[in-house]
Design an enzyme around this catalytic site. Structure first.
Site: not given
Length: 357
Positions: A120, A174, A176, A185, A187, A258
């Site tokens: 998205y 994700n 990192y 944020h 979701d 991570r």
């Protein structure tokens, strides 16, 4: 987000975040009559440096609400984590080799995202900023969820009763690097059903709730609640923690590499690019190229001639014998006069000789 000279956002955060006492001294300066002068620094609404007893109680109540809507379990052994981490490395290698579709990979400083199943638009990708503007990509624009995610991760969650079978149709990895982060944020409620499920790998970290990011200089306010997330742990957000308060990853909480696998289900009525009639109408009315430039200037048909015209102006201004009236002649008139003079000489058919004075 990464600024020049900083390879690790934690260094910038540490160097640019004022000390608590220094910050208070800079913000409020008392005069001799006890009145406060104007604050030198604008404080955020949820400023972490000053809290009354009432606000502290409210934050504690909010923290309890967050904690009560989170479930956390550790179901993956170190050996299972190592196997999954090897698969994550393979995803990174596949992306580096260019084997994924365009919208599968989203790169950012010190953090890469890999969308599978559903992807998205968010952040700077949005046509209009703000909550509720996110859109799913068209079907087929991101790669399918890898089989190993189903076999090694999703099936284990189903077996342990964390999610029902068939729940997940969107998986995001994700990845990192030390000092990486993701800003506060929620979701998107109109995109994803609840709960939001994530599994952590490679190293321990923390998920923070109720922070506010500020930039120039970069600062992160004190969290309402800090949730430690261990390697191999599963975190499930629902209710208040998922819907009514923001969450983030702070730069100082990523001390080693991570990765997190986020497993979600998209809503059946989630808006999708290409199917939003209002979005299509707005795009049809606005020229794409002008929008991409994000410029408030109007198109100038003479822009291509401007460098040459400016040089002519400079040459004209170098001549000390020119009067102030000549200085007021526009470059366009100056060019036109030169063209008329050339035509006149061509029509006369005579050569012009320069006289000596």
């Amino acid at each position: 987000m990464a600024a020049s000279g900083y390879s690790d956002l934690r260094e910038k955060l540490k160097s640019m975040t004022p000390h608590r006492d220094d910050y208070e001294n800079k913000c409020v300066d008392e005069t001799s009559n006890g009145k406060h002068r104007k604050r030198k620094h604008r404080e955020s609404d949820d400023d972490e440096y000053e809290h009354s007893d009432d606000s502290t109680d409210l934050r504690e109540q909010e923290a309890r609400r967050v904690r009560s809507s989170i479930q956390q379990k550790t179901i993956f052994t170190p050996e299972e984590c190592a196997l999954i981490e090897k698969k994550i490395d393979e995803v990174v290698a596949q992306a580096e080799a260019g084997h994924y579709r365009e919208h599968t990979v989203d790169r950012a400083p010190l953090r890469n995202k890999y969308f599978f199943g559903e992807g998205y638009t968010y952040g700077a990708q949005l046509e209009k900023r703000g909550p509720g503007q996110e859109r799913l990509y068209r079907k087929g624009e991101v790669d399918e969820i890898p089989s190993w995610v189903h076999e090694l991760v999703i099936n284990r969650l189903v077996t342990n009763g964390i999610i029902p079978e068939g729940f997940v149709n969107s998986a995001v990895i994700n990845d990192y690097q030390p000092g990486g982060c993701i800003v506060s944020h929620v979701d998107p409620l109109h995109i994803f059903d609840r709960p939001i499920v994530s599994v952590s790998f490679f190293s321990d970290s923390a998920l923070c709730f109720g922070c506010r990011f500020q930039f120039k200089p970069i600062r992160v306010s004190e969290p309402v609640f800090v949730l430690p997330v261990r390697r191999g742990s599963v975190t499930v957000l629902s209710g208040y923690a998922a819907d009514d308060i923001t969450h983030c990853i702070r730069p100082q909480d990523i001390k080693e590499r991570r990765a997190v696998i986020i497993l979600r289900k998209t809503r059946p009525d989630a808006p999708r690019l290409g199917s939003d009639s209002s979005l299509r109408a707005s795009l049809a009315q606005k020229p794409g190229r002008l929008k991409a430039k994000r410029s408030h200037r109007k198109a100038d048909p003479d822009a291509a001639h401007r460098p040459r015209v400016l040089e002519m102006d400079k040459e004209e201004n170098r001549r000390p014998s020119l009067s102030r009236h000549r200085h007021s002649i526009t470059s366009e008139n100056y060019r036109r006069r030169g063209q008329d003079y050339d035509k006149e000489q061509e029509s006369s058919g005579r050569k012009v000789k320069m006289r000596r004075h």
